[in-house]
Motif scaffolding. Structure first.
Motif, PDB file in Angstrom:
ATOM      1  N   GLU A 150      -2.505  -8.065  -2.464  1.00  0.00           N
ATOM      2  CA  GLU A 150      -1.261  -7.656  -3.100  1.00  0.00           C
ATOM      3  C   GLU A 150      -1.463  -6.637  -4.215  1.00  0.00           C
ATOM      4  OE1 GLU A 150       0.965 -10.986  -4.381  1.00  0.00           O
ATOM      5  OE2 GLU A 150       1.281 -11.785  -2.373  1.00  0.00           O
ATOM      6  N   ASN A 398       3.180  -5.907   2.417  1.00  0.00           N
ATOM      7  CA  ASN A 398       3.456  -5.915   0.978  1.00  0.00           C
ATOM      8  C   ASN A 398       4.565  -4.950   0.571  1.00  0.00           C
ATOM      9  OD1 ASN A 398       1.266  -7.773   0.061  1.00  0.00           O
ATOM     10  ND2 ASN A 398      -0.038  -6.210   0.996  1.00  0.00           N
ATOM     11  N   HIS A 399       5.314  -4.422   1.566  1.00  0.00           N
ATOM     12  CA  HIS A 399       6.432  -3.512   1.310  1.00  0.00           C
ATOM     13  C   HIS A 399       6.020  -2.351   0.410  1.00  0.00           C
ATOM     14  CE1 HIS A 399       9.081  -6.265   3.314  1.00  0.00           C
ATOM     15  NE2 HIS A 399       8.812  -7.231   2.458  1.00  0.00           N
ATOM     16  N   ARG A 400       5.076  -1.567   0.892  1.00  0.00           N
ATOM     17  CA  ARG A 400       4.615  -0.428   0.112  1.00  0.00           C
ATOM     18  C   ARG A 400       4.025   0.614   1.050  1.00  0.00           C
ATOM     19  NH1 ARG A 400      -0.529  -3.644  -2.667  1.00  0.00           N
ATOM     20  NH2 ARG A 400      -1.756  -3.850  -0.752  1.00  0.00           N
ATOM     21  N   ARG A 413       6.131   1.562  -3.886  1.00  0.00           N
ATOM     22  CA  ARG A 413       6.980   0.454  -3.484  1.00  0.00           C
ATOM     23  C   ARG A 413       8.084   0.960  -2.550  1.00  0.00           C
ATOM     24  NH1 ARG A 413       4.350  -4.105  -3.723  1.00  0.00           N
ATOM     25  NH2 ARG A 413       3.087  -4.167  -5.626  1.00  0.00           N
ATOM     26  N   SER A 414       8.266   0.271  -1.394  1.00  0.00           N
ATOM     27  CA  SER A 414       9.225   0.733  -0.391  1.00  0.00           C
ATOM     28  C   SER A 414      10.468  -0.135  -0.313  1.00  0.00           C
ATOM     29  CB  SER A 414       8.555   0.778   0.991  1.00  0.00           C
ATOM     30  OG  SER A 414       8.051  -0.501   1.363  1.00  0.00           O
ATOM     31  N   ASP A 415      10.607  -1.103  -1.210  1.00  0.00           N
ATOM     32  CA  ASP A 415      11.782  -1.960  -1.182  1.00  0.00           C
ATOM     33  C   ASP A 415      11.933  -2.642  -2.537  1.00  0.00           C
ATOM     34  OD1 ASP A 415      14.021  -3.135  -0.048  1.00  0.00           O
ATOM     35  OD2 ASP A 415      12.928  -4.904   0.629  1.00  0.00           O
ATOM     36  N   GLU A 418      12.191  -2.093  -7.645  1.00  0.00           N
ATOM     37  CA  GLU A 418      11.197  -1.132  -8.123  1.00  0.00           C
ATOM     38  C   GLU A 418      10.836  -0.116  -7.043  1.00  0.00           C
ATOM     39  OE1 GLU A 418       8.023  -3.662  -9.439  1.00  0.00           O
ATOM     40  OE2 GLU A 418       8.793  -3.666 -11.488  1.00  0.00           O
ATOM     41  N   ILE A 419      11.738   0.113  -6.104  1.00  0.00           N
ATOM     42  CA  ILE A 419      11.479   1.072  -5.036  1.00  0.00           C
ATOM     43  C   ILE A 419      11.115   2.427  -5.625  1.00  0.00           C
ATOM     44  CG2 ILE A 419      13.925   1.662  -4.867  1.00  0.00           C
ATOM     45  CD1 ILE A 419      13.498   2.171  -1.880  1.00  0.00           C
ATOM     46  N   ARG A 421       8.372   3.130  -7.216  1.00  0.00           N
ATOM     47  CA  ARG A 421       7.376   3.074  -8.287  1.00  0.00           C
ATOM     48  C   ARG A 421       5.988   3.281  -7.698  1.00  0.00           C
ATOM     49  NH1 ARG A 421       6.164  -2.256 -11.786  1.00  0.00           N
ATOM     50  NH2 ARG A 421       4.821  -2.653 -10.003  1.00  0.00           N
ATOM     51  N   GLU A 423       1.907   3.112  -8.300  1.00  0.00           N
ATOM     52  CA  GLU A 423       0.901   2.478  -9.138  1.00  0.00           C
ATOM     53  C   GLU A 423      -0.441   2.503  -8.417  1.00  0.00           C
ATOM     54  OE1 GLU A 423       2.110  -2.046  -7.700  1.00  0.00           O
ATOM     55  OE2 GLU A 423       2.749  -1.295  -9.662  1.00  0.00           O
TER      56      GLU A 423
END
Length: 709
Positions: A150, A398-400, A413-415, A418-419, A421, A423
């Motif tokens: 993650e 992990n939706h990214r 981030r894809s959802d 915090e879409i 963002r 990091e």
């Protein structure tokens, strides 16, 4: 996936045409027949193209090219020059010379390069991230991958088995139905497309070349994409044609092309579960004005035989129209099926005050395909040209969306709230010397590379499961990170980073940075009488002396040669070269320092200048024989066996038939170039920095790390 609309305008590199040669140390000379190359390791590297199409590198120990290299063929059978199962190399078809006797062993380690046009792919069943580059070494023995979690992941090494892909890797995908990766390559001599699969376990990576029927000809029309379908099928898009591919065991069958659809898009991605392609951008061309534009529209196409239909967009902040066809080459798209969302980037020209010219900057948008709503996620997304030369992979678990670039891996981030963002991911281990600027060897034989972000990374070639690791916490100053030279001080054991700059074309420095051997600390070492500022210079350590020659100071090419007595801690100007040049190769022959080649601003320097170390007097060395085609612009060079081993690519092309390995041999007061053959070299070496180890051993550090013995 990168778009098809053409490249962005690339920065002019004032220090050279994106070709780089770097010097090392002249060695005691064993028999020429004793030379052997043993590839020792290359973690893959993601190159961040900020100043040039692919960021140049500089060092003090070897030679560096800028453009890609084509891999050699089948690693298990030894056909066309690949290694036999026993590690030996059979004759290379099309190569003359003594290559078979001189180069009789290749054992690569983790030689998968992820530079321009590379592909980041996630093995969904295990959440392992791999990267396939433009080229794969024919002698690949180890394959690095990242086991994701993650917050980051850990770099592991799998040992390679089976048929290593031959030719340029155009596309790589994960196929859930086949439970393996599929690669589409273009082979040469003859030109033909080929398909490979790779099965990745925790410890092994097995490649299999598929016996394909109905393969389309390698006629120069490039496949724009390879997409997994349901069951065991795939789709391949080429121009306006689409093909289907059915895989069964070790065989594959290509279909006849489907009818042309007459649509042209900036970028396309696949939805394997939905059995469709998703395309962004509709081209329009005005023949009256000769200009083109791209409308920000989205289309889907059912596979294998459906036509394109537009996805209605009902609102939100949509991307702008791309005027004059610009920005398509910067377009990237990723589809996250877990949230039914398409992400696209659009590039546009902005003014770069450093280079004083227009460069690309990229914004990021997303489209919810369920609601038809656009959202501006980030603008600018990343700095200049980030989508160019970056590998992208969708991590649905992990939706990214993951971006592999020179500094490591970043997650978008894809959802959720915090879409968008971005990091960095925390990795245990390094993917490689990201955009290495210099390299040297420690006393214990480990190799160290200085990266463009200022960090130092270390690799132990003797460790069969070795990977690149961070060397301490020391970070080189920003002003010294580009174009520096890196050496080990034989007097103190410290690492010496001399010169460098902020960017290619930017401000240069004359500082000497001293780094503790364990990477724990770095500090400037001020010695009176230091040379003027420079980067992309030639440098080597011989005995207890550091030699520096030529370079570029941000506005012009330098012709001076300097010597630093490391024990007495004193600089002296040694000589003046016939012309200013960057990236010359250096070696010591007897009581002379030889300076060979370099880049003069519009061409390579063909001369070899011998400098008497005692008094600085100079003479021109008479050179016979046919050397590298680019004259003094070497794609890689390292002093070895009493002379200079140089690598060359011809006209930026890789055809697998032209000798690429050369040796500059001192003959009395003169010198002679000898072509050693080595067609495999253009498939093995992409960028390399020469690192002398001892009198009979040298290494080349880059996406491939290998040794000369």
């Amino acid at each position: 996936m990168n778009g098809r609309a053409g490249r962005r305008n690339e920065h002019a590199n004032p220090a050279g045409p994106q070709l780089h040669a770097f010097p090392g140390v002249g060695m005691g000379r064993p028999s020429m027949r004793a030379i052997r190359l043993a590839a020792l390791g290359a973690a893959w590297v993601a190159i961040f193209a900020s100043g040039c199409g692919s960021t140049p590198m500089t060092s003090g120990d070897g030679g560096v090219p800028e453009d890609g290299s084509t891999p050699g063929p089948d690693g298990s059978t030894g056909r066309d020059g690949g290694p036999r199962p026993d590690g030996s190399v059979p004759p290379v078809e099309g190569c003359g010379g003594d290559v078979v006797g001189l180069v009789h062993e290749i054992t690569s380690v983790a030689g998968v390069y992820t530079g321009r046009e590379h592909h980041g792919v996630i093995q969904r069943s295990t959440n392992r991230l791999v990267a396939f580059g433009e080229q794969i070494s024919p002698a690949l023995a180890r394959f690095p991958y990242v086991q994701l979690d993650e917050v980051g992941g850990a770099v592991h090494v799998a040992h390679v088995e089976g048929d290593v892909p031959a030719g340029q890797v155009y596309h790589a995908v994960w196929h859930s139905g086949l439970d393996r990766f599929v690669l589409l390559t273009l082979e040469r001599d003859p030109f033909r497309y080929a398909l490979y699969t790779m099965e990745l376990t925790a410890t092994t990576a097995r490649f299999t070349r598929l016996d394909a029927t109905g393969t389309p000809p390698g006629d120069g029309l490039v496949f724009a994409g390879l997409y997994p379908l349901g069951g065991s099928g795939l789709a391949a898009q080429r121009g306006e044609e689409a093909f289907t591919i059915e895989v069964s065991g070790a065989s594959a069958t290509w279909s006849a092309p489907m009818p042309a659809t007459n649509e042209a898009h900036a970028v396309e991605v696949s939805d394997p579960e939905g059995g469709r392609l998703i395309a962004f951008g509709e081209y329009h061309f005005d023949p009256a004005t000769g200009t083109a534009s791209v409308e920000p529209r989205v289309f889907t196409r059912s596979l294998p035989s459906g036509g394109w239909s537009e996805v209605p967009a009902f609102g939100g902040d949509a991307p702008p129209v791309i005027e004059d066809g610009l920005g398509g080459g910067e377009s990237f798209a990723a589809y996250d099926a877990s949230v039914d969302r398409l992400f696209v980037t659009v590039g546009r020209l902005v003014h770069d005050p450093i280079f004083e010219e227009d460069v690309w900057q990229t914004g990021l948008w997303s489209l919810d395909l369920g609601t038809g709503t656009w959202q501006l996620v980030a603008d600018p997304f990343w700095d200049t040209g980030y989508s160019y030369g970056t590998a992208w992979a969708v991590d649905e678990t992990n939706h990214r969306i993951l971006a592999l670039a020179a500094g490591g891996i970043s997650a978008l981030r894809s959802d959720g709230p915090e879409i968008g963002r971005v990091e960095p991911l925390t990795l245990d281990g390094y993917l490689g010397p990201a955009d290495a600027q210099g390299a040297t060897a420690l006393e214990d034989g480990r190799l160290v590379a200085a990266t463009r972000d200022g960090s130092l990374v270390v690799f132990d070639p003797a460790d069969p499961d070795g990977r690149w690791e961070r060397l301490g916490e020391a970070t080189l100053p920003y002003a010294s990170r580009v174009g520096l030279s890196l050496h080990r001080d034989p007097v103190t054991g410290d690492l010496l980073a001399f010169g460098g700059g902020t960017s290619f074309g930017g401000e240069a420095t004359a500082t000497l940075q001293r780094v503790e051997a364990d990477g724990s600390a770095v500090a400037e070492d001020v010695i009176a009488g230091a040379p003027p500022a420079r980067y992309q210079h030639g440098a080597l350590v011989r005995g207890e002396t550091l030699y520096v020659a030529g370079g570029y100071d941000g506005s012009g090419y330098l012709d001076d040669v300097w010597a630093l007595d490391l024990r007495a801690r004193s600089w002296r100007r040694l000589a003046t070269l016939p012309s200013g040049r960057s990236r010359p190769a250096l070696l010591v022959v007897g009581d002379e320092l030889w300076v060979a080649g370099g880049y003069e601003g519009d061409a390579g320097a063909t001369d070899v200048t011998a400098i008497a170390i005692a008094d600085g007097s100079t003479r021109t060395v008479s050179v016979s024989g046919a050397g590298p085609a680019r004259a003094g612009i070497f794609y890689g060079a390292v002093p070895f066996a009493g002379g200079l081993v140089a690598f060359d690519l011809v006209d930026d092309t890789i055809d697998g038939t032209v000798p690429q390995l050369f040796f500059l041999e001192p003959v009395g007061a003169d010198a002679r170039w000898t072509a050693l053959g080595g067609c495999f070299v253009d498939r093995l070496v992409y960028e390399a920095i020469g690192v002398p180890i001892d009198d009979a051993h040298a290494s080349m550090v880059g996406p491939e790390v290998f040794s000369l013995r």
